[in-house]
Design a protein around this motif. Structure first.
Motif, short mmCIF file in Angstrom:
data_model
loop_
_atom_site.label_atom_id
_atom_site.label_comp_id
_atom_site.label_asym_id
_atom_site.label_seq_id
_atom_site.Cartn_x
_atom_site.Cartn_y
_atom_site.Cartn_z
N ALA A 9 -5.80 -9.72 -3.95
CA ALA A 9 -7.03 -9.65 -4.74
C ALA A 9 -7.69 -8.30 -4.61
CB ALA A 9 -7.98 -10.76 -4.29
N PHE A 10 -7.76 -7.79 -3.38
CA PHE A 10 -8.36 -6.48 -3.18
C PHE A 10 -7.55 -5.39 -3.89
CE2 PHE A 10 -10.28 -2.84 -1.58
CZ PHE A 10 -9.31 -2.01 -1.06
N GLN A 11 -6.23 -5.48 -3.81
CA GLN A 11 -5.37 -4.47 -4.44
C GLN A 11 -5.59 -4.46 -5.94
OE1 GLN A 11 -1.18 -5.14 -4.02
NE2 GLN A 11 -0.69 -2.98 -4.24
N LEU A 12 -5.71 -5.63 -6.55
CA LEU A 12 -5.95 -5.70 -7.98
C LEU A 12 -7.29 -5.07 -8.35
CD1 LEU A 12 -5.36 -6.67 -10.81
CD2 LEU A 12 -6.22 -8.93 -10.17
N ALA A 13 -8.33 -5.41 -7.62
CA ALA A 13 -9.65 -4.83 -7.90
C ALA A 13 -9.61 -3.32 -7.76
CB ALA A 13 -10.70 -5.43 -6.96
N SER A 14 -8.90 -2.84 -6.75
CA SER A 14 -8.80 -1.40 -6.52
C SER A 14 -8.07 -0.71 -7.67
CB SER A 14 -8.07 -1.14 -5.19
OG SER A 14 -7.90 0.24 -4.98
N ILE A 20 -10.40 2.72 -14.35
CA ILE A 20 -11.65 3.09 -15.00
C ILE A 20 -12.05 4.51 -14.62
CG2 ILE A 20 -14.12 2.55 -15.13
CD1 ILE A 20 -13.37 -0.39 -14.74
N GLU A 21 -11.78 4.88 -13.38
CA GLU A 21 -12.12 6.24 -12.92
C GLU A 21 -11.10 7.28 -13.35
OE1 GLU A 21 -14.37 5.03 -8.73
OE2 GLU A 21 -12.24 5.58 -8.72
N GLY A 22 -9.94 6.82 -13.84
CA GLY A 22 -8.90 7.76 -14.25
C GLY A 22 -8.16 8.38 -13.09
N THR A 23 -8.05 7.68 -11.96
CA THR A 23 -7.43 8.25 -10.77
C THR A 23 -6.14 7.53 -10.37
OG1 THR A 23 -8.81 6.83 -9.34
CG2 THR A 23 -9.66 9.04 -9.86
N LEU A 24 -5.58 6.70 -11.24
CA LEU A 24 -4.33 6.01 -10.91
C LEU A 24 -3.18 7.01 -10.80
CD1 LEU A 24 -4.35 2.87 -13.26
CD2 LEU A 24 -4.38 2.84 -10.77
N ASN A 25 -2.35 6.87 -9.78
CA ASN A 25 -1.12 7.65 -9.74
C ASN A 25 -0.02 6.86 -10.45
OD1 ASN A 25 0.00 5.74 -7.90
ND2 ASN A 25 -0.84 6.86 -6.14
N ASP A 26 1.19 7.43 -10.54
CA ASP A 26 2.26 6.79 -11.31
C ASP A 26 2.63 5.42 -10.74
OD1 ASP A 26 4.03 9.93 -11.99
OD2 ASP A 26 2.32 8.96 -12.97
N SER A 27 2.72 5.32 -9.41
CA SER A 27 3.09 4.05 -8.79
C SER A 27 2.03 2.99 -9.06
CB SER A 27 3.28 4.25 -7.28
OG SER A 27 3.52 3.01 -6.65
N GLU A 28 0.75 3.36 -8.95
CA GLU A 28 -0.33 2.42 -9.18
C GLU A 28 -0.38 2.01 -10.64
OE1 GLU A 28 -3.38 3.95 -5.67
OE2 GLU A 28 -3.38 4.90 -7.64
N LEU A 32 -0.18 -1.84 -12.09
CA LEU A 32 -1.16 -2.41 -13.01
C LEU A 32 -0.48 -2.88 -14.28
CD1 LEU A 32 -4.08 -3.07 -13.63
CD2 LEU A 32 -4.37 -0.74 -14.49
N ASP A 33 0.46 -2.09 -14.80
CA ASP A 33 1.18 -2.49 -16.01
C ASP A 33 1.98 -3.77 -15.78
OD1 ASP A 33 1.95 0.92 -17.11
OD2 ASP A 33 0.17 -0.34 -17.37
N THR A 34 2.56 -3.89 -14.59
CA THR A 34 3.32 -5.11 -14.27
C THR A 34 2.41 -6.33 -14.29
OG1 THR A 34 4.91 -3.88 -12.92
CG2 THR A 34 4.74 -6.26 -12.52
N TRP A 35 1.23 -6.19 -13.70
CA TRP A 35 0.27 -7.30 -13.70
C TRP A 35 -0.19 -7.62 -15.12
CZ3 TRP A 35 -5.12 -7.35 -14.81
CH2 TRP A 35 -5.76 -8.56 -14.48
N LEU A 36 -0.47 -6.59 -15.92
CA LEU A 36 -0.91 -6.82 -17.30
C LEU A 36 0.17 -7.52 -18.11
CD1 LEU A 36 -2.71 -3.42 -18.01
CD2 LEU A 36 -3.78 -5.67 -17.81
N GLY A 37 1.43 -7.18 -17.84
CA GLY A 37 2.52 -7.78 -18.59
C GLY A 37 2.89 -9.18 -18.15
N ALA A 38 2.22 -9.67 -17.10
CA ALA A 38 2.57 -10.98 -16.56
C ALA A 38 1.98 -12.14 -17.36
CB ALA A 38 2.13 -11.09 -15.10
N ASN A 42 -4.21 -12.30 -18.05
CA ASN A 42 -4.45 -11.07 -17.30
C ASN A 42 -4.97 -9.98 -18.22
OD1 ASN A 42 -3.41 -12.50 -15.20
ND2 ASN A 42 -1.62 -11.21 -14.86
N ARG A 43 -4.37 -9.86 -19.41
CA ARG A 43 -4.82 -8.81 -20.34
C ARG A 43 -6.24 -9.07 -20.83
NH1 ARG A 43 0.53 -9.65 -21.92
NH2 ARG A 43 -0.10 -10.98 -23.68
N LYS A 44 -6.57 -10.35 -21.08
CA LYS A 44 -7.93 -10.67 -21.53
C LYS A 44 -8.95 -10.35 -20.44
CE LYS A 44 -6.60 -14.39 -24.72
NZ LYS A 44 -6.66 -15.86 -24.99
N LEU A 45 -8.61 -10.68 -19.21
CA LEU A 45 -9.51 -10.38 -18.09
C LEU A 45 -9.70 -8.88 -17.95
CD1 LEU A 45 -11.10 -11.10 -15.55
CD2 LEU A 45 -8.94 -11.19 -14.31
N PHE A 46 -8.61 -8.13 -18.06
CA PHE A 46 -8.67 -6.68 -17.94
C PHE A 46 -9.56 -6.09 -19.04
CE2 PHE A 46 -6.93 -2.52 -19.16
CZ PHE A 46 -7.06 -1.84 -17.96
#
Length: 388
Positions: A9-14, A20-28, A32-38, A42-46
């Motif tokens: 849960a914490f990892q998802l929030a992070s 939103i801050e534009g600081t995601l690296n490629d791995s992150e 996030l894309d994997t979670w969105l594609g699940a 998930n996409r509606k919540l995002f």
């Protein structure tokens, strides 16, 4: 399993905050894309979360509250209108987003406490602030020497000489296994301290705040005997020929090799994580099975144990589950080295909560204020709890 859910849960929030801050690296970004594609949910919540405001830099703390209660309390604190263009203040947005994340995931955890504001506004809200306890202890040798242990180290290892758990030399000890004059050691933690020790047989012991453990430099004879005051978690090295004995408050706990917790702050309890132990006192003896807890007074009674709650302190957490405020404050008093005064009565209410022990006192009080509605004031090393 619970810790895994919290971490996820914490990892998802992070990840969403960093997006939103534009600081995601490629791995992150890939995570996030994997979670969105699940799934579509998930996409509606995002999308719902990213339509409002920005995240500031926030530090994590988790409160264990029921899902309906979390939403209702949020509404009562921050009533929302239906205006589509209404922007939430950052703190309100964080709480709303976090509730959406965790409740949508079915976890029932609430995420809060801004890093930037906590040190100032929470301290001024309660008065003084007090840092968390840490790795602090003394080691007393039978020749009278008292060694202040390094606060940058987590534990000591007992062998031919004494070392820290990273191999750094601690103090030279001359002696042997002569049973006529054994060298004894006493590890003592103050209020606001904790420490670990590895005994000469390989047994590992975690000592909680305001506790002491007395043990020999080398075990000899038919038993391995230690004496405990306070609370400790034991991971005992197996040796069928030499049982391990814990003596505490007139009670003897006998094991061959196992993991268990002993709490003798108030009522003496022994909780078995794995293996088996035998509890013996003047009233008789009882055998414990994993997942059971012995409450020891004039008689020994056996009860189902909440293992996660019992060993939370060893894992770095306060974990309150159906606890009275007085029991909660007892834990805080030992860890933050404070005295507690009460103004009024709690009327027996019970509370649930979970937060890391490494945070300042003010953050724990913020959690308790939210959960209980009580008021707290800190002056020096004294907390006053006022019930409405």
């Amino acid at each position: 399993m619970e810790n895994q859910h919290v971490n996820e849960a914490f990892q998802l929030a992070s990840l969403i905050r960093k997006h939103i801050e534009g600081t995601l690296n490629d791995s992150e970004r890939q995570q996030l894309d994997t979670w969105l594609g699940a799934g579509a949910d998930n996409r509606k919540l995002f999308e719902k979360m990213t339509r409002e405001g920005d995240f500031d830099a926030y530090e994590q703390s988790f409160l264990n509250v029921d899902t309906v209660g979390a939403l209702e309390r949020f509404k009562s604190h921050y009533p929302l209108t239906d205006r589509p263009n209404r922007r939430l203040r950052p703190r309100v947005w964080l709480a709303a987003a976090a509730i959406l994340v965790f409740l949508s995931a079915g976890l029932g955890w609430f995420y809060l406490i801004p890093r930037q504001e906590a040190a100032q506004s929470l301290a001024s809200r309660y008065g003084d602030d007090i840092p968390a306890g840490g790795d602090r202890a003394t080691l007393t040798l039978s020749d009278g020497r008292i060694v202040e242990l390094n606060t940058d180290k987590e534990g000591v290892v007992i062998g031919d000489d004494l070392t820290y758990n990273d191999g750094t030399s601690l103090v030279e000890v001359s002696g042997n296994n002569n049973v006529q004059s054994p060298i004894e050691l006493t590890l003592t933690t103050p209020r606001g301290g904790q420490y670990q020790t590895t005994l000469s047989d390989g047994t590992k012991v975690w000592l909680n705040a305001g506790s002491s453990l007395k043990y020999p430099l080398h075990f000899s004879g038919a038993q391995r005997t230690v004496v405990l005051e306070g609370e400790a978690y034991f991971d005992v090295s197996h040796n069928a020929k030499q049982p391990f004995i814990v003596r505490v408050n007139g009670t003897q706990i006998s094991v061959l090799g196992t993991q268990f917790n002993v709490n003798a702050y108030n009522e003496l309890t022994t909780t078995l994580v794995e293996g088996s132990v035998k509890i013996t006192n003047a009233s008789g003896q009882q055998l414990l099975k994993p997942g059971e807890e012995a409450r020891i007074g004039q008689n020994i009674t056996i009860h189902p144990a909440d293992i996660d709650k019992v060993i939370a302190w060893k894992d770095g957490y306060f974990y309150f589950k159906s606890d009275h405020i007085e029991d909660i404050m007892d834990q805080l008093a030992r860890w933050y080295d404070v005295e507690v005064k009460y103004d009024g009565h709690s009327f027996g209410k019970r509370y649930n909560g979970r937060i890391r022990r490494e945070v300042n006192l003010s953050k724990v009080l913020d959690m308790l204020t939210y959960l209980s509605g009580a008021q707290f004031a800190v002056s020096g090393r004294q907390i006053t709890v006022t019930f409405n």
